[in-house]
Design an enzyme around this catalytic site. Structure first.
Site, mmCIF file in Angstrom:
data_model
loop_
_atom_site.group_PDB
_atom_site.id
_atom_site.type_symbol
_atom_site.label_atom_id
_atom_site.label_comp_id
_atom_site.label_asym_id
_atom_site.label_seq_id
_atom_site.Cartn_x
_atom_site.Cartn_y
_atom_site.Cartn_z
ATOM 1 N N THR A 126 1.103 -0.806 -0.473
ATOM 2 C CA THR A 126 -0.531 -0.073 0.036
ATOM 3 C C THR A 126 0.893 1.472 0.199
ATOM 4 O O THR A 126 1.719 0.876 0.374
ATOM 5 C CB THR A 126 -0.543 -0.229 1.451
ATOM 6 O OG1 THR A 126 -1.597 1.491 1.629
ATOM 7 C CG2 THR A 126 -0.028 -0.046 2.339
ATOM 8 N N ASP A 127 -0.082 2.661 -0.511
ATOM 9 C CA ASP A 127 0.897 3.527 -0.361
ATOM 10 C C ASP A 127 1.370 4.194 0.835
ATOM 11 O O ASP A 127 2.248 4.965 1.022
ATOM 12 C CB ASP A 127 -0.034 4.532 -1.288
ATOM 13 C CG ASP A 127 -1.031 4.845 -1.071
ATOM 14 O OD1 ASP A 127 -1.551 4.299 -0.188
ATOM 15 O OD2 ASP A 127 -1.542 6.132 -1.098
ATOM 16 N N GLU A 128 0.260 3.537 2.537
ATOM 17 C CA GLU A 128 0.325 4.194 3.739
ATOM 18 C C GLU A 128 1.950 3.646 3.689
ATOM 19 O O GLU A 128 2.044 4.498 4.738
ATOM 20 C CB GLU A 128 -0.963 3.657 4.235
ATOM 21 C CG GLU A 128 -2.320 3.991 3.868
ATOM 22 C CD GLU A 128 -3.076 3.624 4.481
ATOM 23 O OE1 GLU A 128 -2.985 3.710 5.575
ATOM 24 O OE2 GLU A 128 -4.248 3.768 3.482
ATOM 25 N N TYR A 151 -1.764 -0.538 11.280
ATOM 26 C CA TYR A 151 -1.914 -0.971 9.836
ATOM 27 C C TYR A 151 -0.312 -0.774 8.698
ATOM 28 O O TYR A 151 -0.072 -1.830 7.997
ATOM 29 C CB TYR A 151 -2.949 -0.528 8.692
ATOM 30 C CG TYR A 151 -2.859 -0.698 7.701
ATOM 31 C CD1 TYR A 151 -3.746 -2.233 7.125
ATOM 32 C CD2 TYR A 151 -2.984 -0.116 6.584
ATOM 33 C CE1 TYR A 151 -3.666 -2.316 6.229
ATOM 34 C CE2 TYR A 151 -3.300 0.395 5.638
ATOM 35 C CZ TYR A 151 -3.182 -1.152 5.068
ATOM 36 O OH TYR A 151 -3.308 -1.670 3.587
ATOM 37 N N LYS A 155 2.557 -3.356 7.186
ATOM 38 C CA LYS A 155 2.812 -3.342 5.568
ATOM 39 C C LYS A 155 3.703 -2.998 5.095
ATOM 40 O O LYS A 155 4.460 -3.775 4.422
ATOM 41 C CB LYS A 155 1.624 -2.696 4.893
ATOM 42 C CG LYS A 155 0.481 -2.568 5.088
ATOM 43 C CD LYS A 155 -0.682 -4.721 4.161
ATOM 44 C CE LYS A 155 -0.194 -4.657 3.170
ATOM 45 N NZ LYS A 155 -0.716 -5.837 2.850
ATOM 46 N N TYR A 208 -14.184 12.614 8.930
ATOM 47 C CA TYR A 208 -13.199 12.436 10.474
ATOM 48 C C TYR A 208 -12.328 14.312 10.022
ATOM 49 O O TYR A 208 -12.862 14.368 9.005
ATOM 50 C CB TYR A 208 -12.304 11.546 10.408
ATOM 51 C CG TYR A 208 -12.860 10.214 10.514
ATOM 52 C CD1 TYR A 208 -13.527 10.198 11.125
ATOM 53 C CD2 TYR A 208 -11.429 9.112 10.242
ATOM 54 C CE1 TYR A 208 -14.339 8.222 10.617
ATOM 55 C CE2 TYR A 208 -11.553 7.722 10.050
ATOM 56 C CZ TYR A 208 -13.479 7.517 10.637
ATOM 57 O OH TYR A 208 -13.444 6.406 11.229
HETATM 58 P P1 NAD Z 1 -10.047 -7.028 2.584
HETATM 59 O O1 NAD Z 1 -10.218 -6.768 4.065
HETATM 60 O O2 NAD Z 1 -11.199 -6.701 1.586
HETATM 61 O O3 NAD Z 1 -9.416 -8.824 2.757
HETATM 62 C C1 NAD Z 1 -9.001 -9.353 3.349
HETATM 63 C C2 NAD Z 1 -9.267 -10.721 3.137
HETATM 64 O O4 NAD Z 1 -7.794 -11.274 3.304
HETATM 65 C C3 NAD Z 1 -10.658 -11.261 3.481
HETATM 66 O O5 NAD Z 1 -10.799 -12.214 2.123
HETATM 67 C C4 NAD Z 1 -9.854 -12.313 4.907
HETATM 68 O O6 NAD Z 1 -11.004 -12.889 5.285
HETATM 69 C C5 NAD Z 1 -8.226 -12.389 4.430
HETATM 70 N N1 NAD Z 1 -7.362 -12.818 5.104
HETATM 71 C C6 NAD Z 1 -7.214 -12.241 6.055
HETATM 72 N N2 NAD Z 1 -6.350 -12.407 6.873
HETATM 73 C C7 NAD Z 1 -6.130 -13.526 7.188
HETATM 74 C C8 NAD Z 1 -5.484 -14.328 6.884
HETATM 75 N N3 NAD Z 1 -4.382 -15.107 8.079
HETATM 76 N N4 NAD Z 1 -5.453 -15.875 6.554
HETATM 77 C C9 NAD Z 1 -5.853 -15.990 4.559
HETATM 78 N N5 NAD Z 1 -6.574 -14.537 4.500
HETATM 79 C C10 NAD Z 1 -6.944 -14.358 5.307
HETATM 80 O O7 NAD Z 1 -8.766 -6.213 1.998
HETATM 81 P P2 NAD Z 1 -8.699 -5.142 0.553
HETATM 82 O O8 NAD Z 1 -9.372 -4.299 0.457
HETATM 83 O O9 NAD Z 1 -9.225 -6.237 -0.648
HETATM 84 O O10 NAD Z 1 -7.002 -5.051 0.824
HETATM 85 C C11 NAD Z 1 -6.383 -6.522 -0.351
HETATM 86 C C12 NAD Z 1 -4.832 -5.959 0.021
HETATM 87 O O11 NAD Z 1 -4.296 -4.362 -0.812
HETATM 88 C C13 NAD Z 1 -4.114 -5.687 1.223
HETATM 89 O O12 NAD Z 1 -3.263 -6.661 1.306
HETATM 90 C C14 NAD Z 1 -4.241 -4.514 1.826
HETATM 91 O O13 NAD Z 1 -3.539 -4.257 3.177
HETATM 92 C C15 NAD Z 1 -3.956 -4.201 -0.053
HETATM 93 N N6 NAD Z 1 -4.358 -2.795 0.017
HETATM 94 C C16 NAD Z 1 -5.907 -2.296 0.510
HETATM 95 C C17 NAD Z 1 -6.067 -1.064 -0.131
HETATM 96 C C18 NAD Z 1 -7.070 -0.368 -0.482
HETATM 97 O O14 NAD Z 1 -7.605 0.556 -0.790
HETATM 98 N N7 NAD Z 1 -8.430 -1.164 0.329
HETATM 99 C C19 NAD Z 1 -5.019 -0.100 -1.409
HETATM 100 C C20 NAD Z 1 -3.707 -0.207 -0.672
HETATM 101 C C21 NAD Z 1 -3.801 -1.637 -0.422
HETATM 102 P P1 TYD Z 2 -10.278 4.426 4.030
HETATM 103 O O1 TYD Z 2 -11.136 4.505 3.562
HETATM 104 O O2 TYD Z 2 -10.436 3.694 5.928
HETATM 105 O O3 TYD Z 2 -8.926 4.348 4.261
HETATM 106 P P2 TYD Z 2 -7.578 4.851 4.780
HETATM 107 O O4 TYD Z 2 -7.278 5.152 6.033
HETATM 108 O O5 TYD Z 2 -6.901 2.968 4.601
HETATM 109 O O6 TYD Z 2 -6.965 5.400 4.046
HETATM 110 O O7 TYD Z 2 -10.679 5.996 4.789
HETATM 111 C C1 TYD Z 2 -10.282 7.448 3.485
HETATM 112 C C2 TYD Z 2 -10.246 8.790 4.228
HETATM 113 O O8 TYD Z 2 -11.969 8.618 4.791
HETATM 114 C C3 TYD Z 2 -9.133 8.324 5.279
HETATM 115 O O9 TYD Z 2 -8.703 10.205 5.438
HETATM 116 C C4 TYD Z 2 -10.547 8.527 6.608
HETATM 117 C C5 TYD Z 2 -11.949 8.938 6.152
HETATM 118 N N1 TYD Z 2 -13.331 8.686 6.643
HETATM 119 C C6 TYD Z 2 -13.939 9.491 6.895
HETATM 120 O O10 TYD Z 2 -13.398 10.832 7.274
HETATM 121 N N2 TYD Z 2 -15.062 8.493 7.828
HETATM 122 C C7 TYD Z 2 -14.879 7.495 7.889
HETATM 123 O O11 TYD Z 2 -15.941 7.214 9.040
HETATM 124 C C8 TYD Z 2 -14.240 6.460 8.094
HETATM 125 C C9 TYD Z 2 -14.149 5.261 7.362
HETATM 126 C C10 TYD Z 2 -13.252 7.729 6.976
#
Ligand code: NAD
Ligand code: TYD
Length: 343
Positions: A126-128, A151, A155, A208
């Site tokens: 992730t970019d985070e 988190y 990562k 927030y």
């Molecule tokens: P998500 O939370 O929707 O899904 C995570 C999945 O992993 C779920 O199906 C969960 O059951 C499974 N899981 C969790 N722990 C596990 C374990 N110990 N063993 C096997 N399976 C397990 O997450 P997402 O949003 O789909 O993100 C997927 C990946 O992308 C993650 O690595 C996250 O860090 C990365 N990512 C997400 C975003 C975003 O905006 N959602 C952005 C950048 C990177």
């Molecule tokens: P989020 O979807 O949790 O992603 P991330 O924290 O990984 O960027 O949040 C996106 C942005 O929205 C973040 O700046 C926090 C804000 N946010 C709110 O303002 N209210 C909310 O209820 C949530 C979940 C997020």
């Protein structure tokens, strides 16, 4: 036939990627290992669960014995590790499981990859991991890792570990760092689905702080295409940023969603900020753009509209999620202590 291990394939990005990969690669067999945490939902893959090219294994990536047997029995050739605990707010409540899954789980997958001579290992990051930006500038792949949330720290730790397996063991690894994703099947703890669903229900939208934090939004379909390209053509040992080049403040994004839904701005409620809330994320994507010819396709407004439409059309999907105790408990715990603030 390539047999690809996808972990966390029942989550948001993993399930979108599996569907995308099936349309792209007739010669792939996909083995999906997912622990089915609160965020893992088999409904996300209902349409392909009986496909002959798909195998689902309910299991934990931290389970060394299970992972070893999956690599051996299915003759895995490549790995894409999506499995993670993925929500910043939850990591602030308790980081334990974040380090278990995101760091130890990654190590178990890497060790098995070494043992079984895996040809490609793609870590979804992730970019985070880069921390936060001020008003200007962009993160490149060379920016230092300065995570600010538990988190992000988990990562970043995984990324460091992945790099050491390249350097020490010559394991053919790649890392993808993407910005905030949006699209179908996203668990409604994340900002966009949470706001869409609450607005549809006529409930208050908890923004927030003052709502001026900035995120760079990437459509999940664009990310899946990038992941596929990097897995195929990326150079091992390298990191690739994937961003949507779509920066917007949270408050303006919420207003856009209300406008699409035809709901009033009076639903917006400013609430206590997230501790350590990163100010701004923005990615320099020239590397993937120039070297692998990837770019996001289509306008943000259209993809946001399509996303809103998906949640409108799939009410049974999100109602099912919202009705679970997990979600109700989480929402109460996370939001009851956030006070409304007049701005
Ligand atoms: P998500 O939370 O929707 O899904 C995570 C999945 O992993 C779920 O199906 C969960 O059951 C499974 N899981 C969790 N722990 C596990 C374990 N110990 N063993 C096997 N399976 C397990 O997450 P997402 O949003 O789909 O993100 C997927 C990946 O992308 C993650 O690595 C996250 O860090 C990365 N990512 C997400 C975003 C975003 O905006 N959602 C952005 C950048 C990177
Ligand atoms: P989020 O979807 O949790 O992603 P991330 O924290 O990984 O960027 O949040 C996106 C942005 O929205 C973040 O700046 C926090 C804000 N946010 C709110 O303002 N209210 C909310 O209820 C949530 C979940 C997020």
């Amino acid at each position: 036939m390539n047999t690809i291990l996808i972990t966390g394939g029942c989550g948001f990005i993993g399930s979108n990627f599996i569907r995308y990969a099936f349309n792209q690669h007739d010669d792939w067999h996909i083995v999906n290992v997912d622990r089915l945490t609160y965020a893992g939902n088999p409904e996300n893959l209902k349409d392909i669960e009986s496909d002959a090219r798909y195998t689902f294994i309910h299991g934990d990536i931290c389970d060394k014995k299970l992972i070893g047997s999956v690599y051996r029995e299915h003759k895995i050739t490549g790995v894409i590790n999506f499995a993670a605990e993925s929500h910043v707010d939850r990591s602030i409540m308790d980081a334990t499981v974040f380090f278990e899954t995101n760091v130890k789980g990654t190590m178990v997958l890497l060790d098995a990859a070494r043992q079984f001579g895996i040809e490609r290992f793609l870590q979804i990051s992730t970019d985070e991991v880069y921390g936060e930006l001020g008003e200007t500038g962009y993160f490149t792949e060379k920016s230092p890792l300065k995570p600010n949330s538990p988190y992000a720290a988990s990562k970043a730790s995984a990324d460091l570990l992945v790099n050491t397996y390249y350097r020490t063991y010559s394991l053919p690894v790649l890392i993808v760092r993407s910005s905030n994703n949006y699209g179908p099947y996203q668990y409604p703890e994340k900002m966009i689905p949470l706001m869409i669903i609450r607005a549809m229900e006529g409930k208050q939208l908890p923004v927030y702080g003052d709502g001026t934090n900035v995120r760079d939004w990437l459509y999940v379909g664009d990310n899946c295409r990038a992941i596929d390209i990097i897995f195929k053509d990326g150079i091992t040992g390298e990191v690739y940023n994937v961003g949507g080049s779509m920066e917007i403040t949270n408050i303006n994004l919420v207003k856009k969603l209300l406008d699409i839904l035809g709901k009033p701005e009076s639903l917006i409620s400013f609430v206590t900020d997230r501790p350590g809330h990163d100010r701004r994320y923005a990615l320099d994507i020239s590397k993937i753009n120039e070297e692998l010819k990837w770019e996001s396709i289509g306008s943000f407004d259209n993809k946001l509209r399509e996303t809103v439409q998906w949640y409108k059309d799939n009410a049974p999907w999100w109602k099912n999620v919202l009705n679970k105790n997990d979600y109700q408990d989480y929402y109460k715990k996370m939001y009851s202590k956030r006070k409304e603030e007049v701005r």
